[in-house]
Design a protein around this motif. Structure first.
Motif: not given
Length: 483
Positions: A305-318
């Motif tokens: 599991v990477p300690h940090f990662n760049v966001a690639t997706h924009s999500l609405a609420g669960c």
């Protein structure tokens, strides 16, 4: 002798010339008009008379935003200029010419001409999208006193060594850097370059009619109509309005995550760090059991599991609870946009230690070099106050940034629904024949899991219950909506 009049306006050319000069002498009009013109067109205007030359070269706002993507002399196309490889063969035998000199040669030539005309010092927003840009050239933009660039766009550039670029940015943001550096505050690098609405073809922009002020005025009117038409056809705004993947697949390399961490609070990017609970920077870090998540999803408990990662997706609420363990990223409810105290300022500008929370939005700002303007969503105030936003007088612009690793088997690419770690642990969480320890570990994952009443689940017959399979809703309802 009667002067010839223009058949369209009925006014002599001299009167039209003076009217345009008087109009552009208003610095507000000139500063809001110049960004829509190419550099060549502005220089053509300056060449019409001494009055226009003085106006253009002595108004710094004229070249505050400079876009070189459509400039012919800045282009670098090895296939077009060296079909047989003779030029590259000669370059390899020239010991005085480096690889950087070869690939960045066209742009360095343009910069040299702009420096000679005393234009380069006024450029604060520089767009080099699609051109041949090397990491060494970006390094020069960062450290050369001749540059005053605050926002730089290098999307879809050619001949870029991203590893060197990441090293350059980390070095520029090191703790021992000189005070007031780097001057660069925003970097567009992850997204795709924008189309050029309202631009005229190169052959039309070089037309002799543009040398006259009358021709320029007519062309500006034509461009404004094209720009309006293109603006109405634009897609939804990234991050806040457009859900799902924000970038092309496999576009962001792993070393960018550590670069965003090193540049946090100093340089903003057109993406942000993922805030999922698997990462150290997440507000929800420690609230979930990573090994249990891996076991419940069918992955080995020792999965990296990477300690940090760049966001690639924009999500609405669960789809179940309407939020996420880490909460929302909300414009207007953060220190960066609601309060800019003296202790949070840096000597080189208005950047604060929290600028990495919001992404830069494309296209780069037309009339400002401010990070707040570059990040502000459409319809929102640049300096929104928390009480004003909380009263409901302004609709909140918000999103949840996630990397693909944090939504794997949780996100439907067809309808953009997803399930957070608190509502959906994984298909093997309740499977009697699942991974060893998966059910027991999943029981300790969350203390109060939210009930899932908004989505159907599918049992594969072996005890595993899926909500998402192969990137689509398991019930098959979104099979026709996949892009």
């Amino acid at each position: 002798m009667t002067q010839a009049c223009d058949t369209r306006t009925g006014l002599p050319p001299e009167i039209q010339h003076n009217a345009l000069l008087q109009l552009l002498s208003n610095s507000l009009v000139l500063s809001h008009t110049a960004p829509y013109l190419s550099c060549c067109d502005v220089l053509n205007l300056a060449a019409t008379s001494r009055a226009f030359r003085f106006l253009v070269y002595h108004t710094p706002q004229v070249f505050r935003r400079l876009e070189l993507s459509n400039i012919k002399s800045a282009q670098f196309d090895i296939d077009a200029i060296d079909r047989g490889g003779e030029i590259w063969y000669n370059v390899q035998n020239d010991e005085n010419l480096t690889e950087d000199d070869f690939y960045s040669g066209p742009l360095r030539g343009v910069f040299s001409n702009l420096r000679r005309l005393n234009i380069l010092r006024d450029v604060q927003v520089l767009c080099l999208d699609g051109l041949s840009v090397t990491a060494e050239l970006v390094h020069d933009i960062l450290i050369d006193p001749a540059f005053s660039v605050r926002i730089l766009s290098i999307r879809d550039v050619k001949n870029m060594n991203e590893g060197k670029l990441c090293g350059t940015l980390k070095y520029a943001c090191r703790d021992s850097r000189p005070e007031g550096t780097p001057r660069l505050k925003g970097l567009y690098v992850f997204g795709s370059k924008d189309s050029a609405p309202g631009r005229m073809p190169a052959s039309e922009s070089r037309s002799p009619s543009l040398v006259s002020p009358t021709g320029l005025a007519a062309s500006w009117n034509n461009r404004s109509q094209k720009a309006l038409t293109a603006a109405l056809a634009e897609e939804a705004e990234a991050w806040y309005a457009r859900r799902g993947s924000q970038f092309a697949p496999h576009r962001i390399k792993a070393e960018w995550a550590s670069t965003l961490v090193a540049c946090a609070g100093i340089i903003a990017f057109d993406s942000v760090l993922c805030t999922g609970p698997r990462h150290f920077n997440s507000p929800a870090w420690g609230s979930v059991n990573i090994d249990a998540l891996n076991a419940a999803s069918g992955s080995p408990a020792s999965a990296s599991v990477p300690h940090f990662n760049v966001a690639t997706h924009s999500l609405a609420g669960c789809a179940s609870c309407g939020s996420a363990p880490e909460g929302w990223t909300v414009w207007g409810e953060d220190e960066f946009t609601s309060r800019r105290g003296a202790s949070a300022r840096r000597t080189s500008g208005s950047s604060t230690t929290n600028i990495g929370r919001f992404p830069l939005l494309a296209p780069p700002p037309m009339h400002s070099s401010s990070l707040e303007v570059a990040m502000c969503p459409t319809g929102q105030s640049v300096r929104t106050r928390v009480p004003y936003a909380s009263r409901g007088k302004q609709q909140k612009a918000q999103f949840i940034p996630r990397c693909f690793d944090c939504i794997r088997d949780r996100y439907c690419a067809g309808c953009h629904r997803w399930w957070c770690e608190s509502c959906y642990i994984g298909p093997f969480a309740s499977s009697p024949g699942g991974h060893a320890g998966g059910h027991a570990a999943a029981a300790d994952l969350v203390s109060n899991p939210s009930p899932d009443t908004n989505a159907a689940s599918v049992n594969d017959g072996g005890g595993a219950i899926y909500k998402v399979r192969d990137g689509m809703c398991a019930d098959g309802r979104c099979s026709l909506q996949q892009p």
